[in-house]
Scaffold this motif. Structure first.
Motif, PDB file in Angstrom:
ATOM      1  N   GLU A  61       7.773  20.455  53.624  1.00  0.00           N
ATOM      2  CA  GLU A  61       6.555  20.779  54.385  1.00  0.00           C
ATOM      3  C   GLU A  61       5.865  19.503  54.858  1.00  0.00           C
ATOM      4  O   GLU A  61       5.348  19.442  55.977  1.00  0.00           O
ATOM      5  N   ASP A  62       5.856  18.496  53.989  1.00  0.00           N
ATOM      6  CA  ASP A  62       5.230  17.217  54.347  1.00  0.00           C
ATOM      7  C   ASP A  62       6.039  16.491  55.415  1.00  0.00           C
ATOM      8  O   ASP A  62       5.475  15.829  56.287  1.00  0.00           O
ATOM      9  N   CYS A  63       7.348  16.627  55.342  1.00  0.00           N
ATOM     10  CA  CYS A  63       8.222  16.024  56.343  1.00  0.00           C
ATOM     11  C   CYS A  63       7.960  16.653  57.709  1.00  0.00           C
ATOM     12  O   CYS A  63       7.833  15.949  58.717  1.00  0.00           O
ATOM     13  N   VAL A  64       7.867  17.974  57.748  1.00  0.00           N
ATOM     14  CA  VAL A  64       7.580  18.676  58.998  1.00  0.00           C
ATOM     15  C   VAL A  64       6.226  18.217  59.544  1.00  0.00           C
ATOM     16  O   VAL A  64       6.096  17.874  60.731  1.00  0.00           O
ATOM     17  N   GLY A  68       5.602  15.655  62.992  1.00  0.00           N
ATOM     18  CA  GLY A  68       4.874  16.260  64.105  1.00  0.00           C
ATOM     19  C   GLY A  68       3.488  15.681  64.311  1.00  0.00           C
ATOM     20  O   GLY A  68       2.779  16.083  65.226  1.00  0.00           O
ATOM     21  N   SER A  69       3.117  14.729  63.478  1.00  0.00           N
ATOM     22  CA  SER A  69       1.762  14.165  63.547  1.00  0.00           C
ATOM     23  C   SER A  69       1.685  12.976  64.502  1.00  0.00           C
ATOM     24  O   SER A  69       2.705  12.364  64.833  1.00  0.00           O
ATOM     25  N   MET A  84      13.379  14.615  64.833  1.00  0.00           N
ATOM     26  CA  MET A  84      13.211  14.674  63.382  1.00  0.00           C
ATOM     27  C   MET A  84      12.433  15.915  62.969  1.00  0.00           C
ATOM     28  O   MET A  84      12.764  16.558  61.971  1.00  0.00           O
ATOM     29  N   ASN A  85      11.420  16.258  63.737  1.00  0.00           N
ATOM     30  CA  ASN A  85      10.616  17.439  63.433  1.00  0.00           C
ATOM     31  C   ASN A  85      11.444  18.709  63.567  1.00  0.00           C
ATOM     32  O   ASN A  85      11.378  19.593  62.710  1.00  0.00           O
TER      33      ASN A  85
END
Length: 118
Positions: A61-64, A68-69, A84-85
């Motif tokens: 979840e943190d990777c997603v 995307g940030s 990557m997202n």
């Protein structure tokens, strides 16, 4: 620590160190653990290594969220962050708990045996 468990952790620690995606902190913790393995400081270094892995192994979840940030986009560039997202979302949809990069995969394997290690 039993030798077969020590060998398993050593193998995964070496995989982490070799991974392009390994943070400097995780690499240092893995190297410290390898230097202490089998010695008097093994238990203390194991606890430090586990603590570092708990901080560095990225939940999917943190990777997603990160890829995307704005910070992820700034770090990776717009196109790479998008790729990557999308990959992280696919990994998440497949039911994974952690990021599937080489460092996180090796670290997650060690964390899966945390109860045996501590």
């Amino acid at each position: 620590m039993e030798q077969n468990l020590r060998d398993f952790v050593a193998e995964k620690a070496k995989e982490m160190i070799a991974a392009y995606s390994c943070s400097p902190e995780a690499k240092a913790a893995a190297e410290s653990w390898l230097a202490a393995a089998g010695g008097d400081d093994e238990a203390a270094e194991t606890a430090k290594f586990i603590a570092e892995l708990e901080q560095d192994v990225l939940h999917i979840e943190d990777c997603v969220a990160f890829t995307g940030s704005p910070m992820g986009i700034k770090l990776f560039g717009e196109e790479r962050a998008k790729q990557m997202n999308e990959h992280a979302r696919a990994v998440q949809a497949a039911g994974a708990t952690y990021c599937d990069c080489p460092a996180c995969t090796a670290g997650a394997a060690i964390l899966a045996r945390k109860a045996e290690l501590l």
